[in-house]
Design a protein around this motif. Sequence first.
Motif, short mmCIF file in Angstrom:
data_model
loop_
_atom_site.label_atom_id
_atom_site.label_comp_id
_atom_site.label_asym_id
_atom_site.label_seq_id
_atom_site.Cartn_x
_atom_site.Cartn_y
_atom_site.Cartn_z
N MET A 167 0.76 -1.24 0.10
CA MET A 167 0.19 -0.04 0.09
C MET A 167 0.60 1.23 -0.06
SD MET A 167 -2.97 -1.27 -0.51
CE MET A 167 -3.85 -0.08 -0.63
N ARG A 212 -7.83 -3.35 0.98
CA ARG A 212 -7.63 -2.12 1.70
C ARG A 212 -7.72 -0.84 0.68
NH1 ARG A 212 -1.77 -3.06 4.91
NH2 ARG A 212 -2.04 -0.58 4.93
N GLU A 215 -8.21 2.92 1.31
CA GLU A 215 -7.10 3.79 1.71
C GLU A 215 -6.67 4.62 0.66
OE1 GLU A 215 -3.96 1.75 3.47
OE2 GLU A 215 -5.28 0.26 4.48
N ARG A 217 -8.52 6.12 -1.40
CA ARG A 217 -9.49 7.25 -1.71
C ARG A 217 -8.97 8.69 -1.27
NH1 ARG A 217 -14.88 4.39 0.96
NH2 ARG A 217 -15.89 3.91 -0.97
N SER A 218 -7.77 8.71 -0.44
CA SER A 218 -7.30 9.89 0.11
C SER A 218 -6.71 10.80 -0.97
CB SER A 218 -6.22 9.30 1.23
OG SER A 218 -5.14 8.56 0.71
N ASN A 258 -15.30 -0.95 -1.70
CA ASN A 258 -14.16 -0.16 -1.17
C ASN A 258 -13.97 0.95 -1.99
OD1 ASN A 258 -14.36 -1.89 0.84
ND2 ASN A 258 -12.47 -3.05 -0.10
#
Length: 285
Positions: A167, A212, A215, A217-218, A258
Motif C-alpha cells: 500500500m 484495503r 485507503e 481514496r485519500s 471499497n
Amino acid sequence: MIATTSRPSAAASGAARLDLPALLARPYPAVMGVLNITPDSFSDGGAFITPRRALAQARRMVVEGADIIDIGGESTRPYGAQPVTVEEELRRLEPVFREVVALGVPVSIDTMKSDVASWALDRGAAITNDVWGLQRDGGMARLIAERDIPVVVMHNRDSADPSVDIMADIAAFFARSLDIADKAGIAREKVVLDPGIGFGKTPEQSMMVLARLGELRSFGLPILVGASRKRFISSVTPSEPQQRLGGSIAAHVIAARNGATIIRAHDVAETVQALRVAAAIEEKQ
Ligand code: HH2
C-alpha cells in the motif's frame, strides 16, 4: 510502417467522448470491457486477433452494457509477454480501431507507448490507459496534457517483492505519477488511479490491495480496478483464466464496495449484472 503524422478528425469518425463526471455520478461503477488484439494475452490471447472476431467481441460488449471499450495491441502480462514494437502494435490495432470507435462507446487505448496513444487519439480514442502510470515513456504525460483527455495511471513494479509494504509502494508511485502529471500540465480531474491488480504483486498483495482499496481514496481521485481472471484467484481456488469468473466478480464487488468506480472486465454482462445488483442491495441498508 503506419504513418503517425497526419491527424484525422476524431469528430468525423463518430467517436464518443468520455464524460467522466457523468459516468462516476451513477450509483454503480462503470464497466470497461477488455478487447485484447494480441496473440499472447494471459486470459484470451489469440481469441480476438482477427478483425472479424475483435469487432464481434466489441459489439457484444457494447450490447452487454460496457461503458468504455479498452483496446490493447500488446500483452502486459507480468510473465512471458513478448514486448512489441510500435509498428507491430499499430499493425494489430489498425484493422479494427476505427470500426470499434464508430460503435459510439468511448474507447480507451491500453498502451505504454506515447506513439501508439497518439495514433489512437487521432482516430477517436477518448482515454489513455497507461499500465506504467506516466513513468515509462517520457512523451506520455506531454501528449495527454496537449490533448486534454483522461488518463488511467496504473501502479506497476518490475517484479513482485513479498517484503514490500504494497500500500505504501502504491501511494508513493501515485505521488510520483501525479507530480509528473502536474509538471506536464495534466488537469487533476482528468486522472483516474488504478492499483494494478497482479502487476508486480504477489497474489497475497493483490488481495490485500483489494481489501484495503479504501485507503487510496485519500488521493481524492476516481479508482479503477481490473481483477478480471487474474492469477490471485487461482491462489485461492486453482483454476485456468477462463474459469475465474466467480472469483473475478467477487473481487470486483468488493472493489466497488471499497471505492472503485470503474471496473475493467472481460465478462461484461456478468460484471454489469453483479455490480448493479450489489449496488441495488446496498441502497436498502
Ligand atoms: N490489466 C491488464 C491490462 N491492462 N490496465 C489497467 N488499467 N488495469 C489493469 O488491471 C490491467 C490493464 C491485464 O489484463 P489483460 O488485458 O486481460 O491481459 P494482457 O495484458 O495479457 O493482454
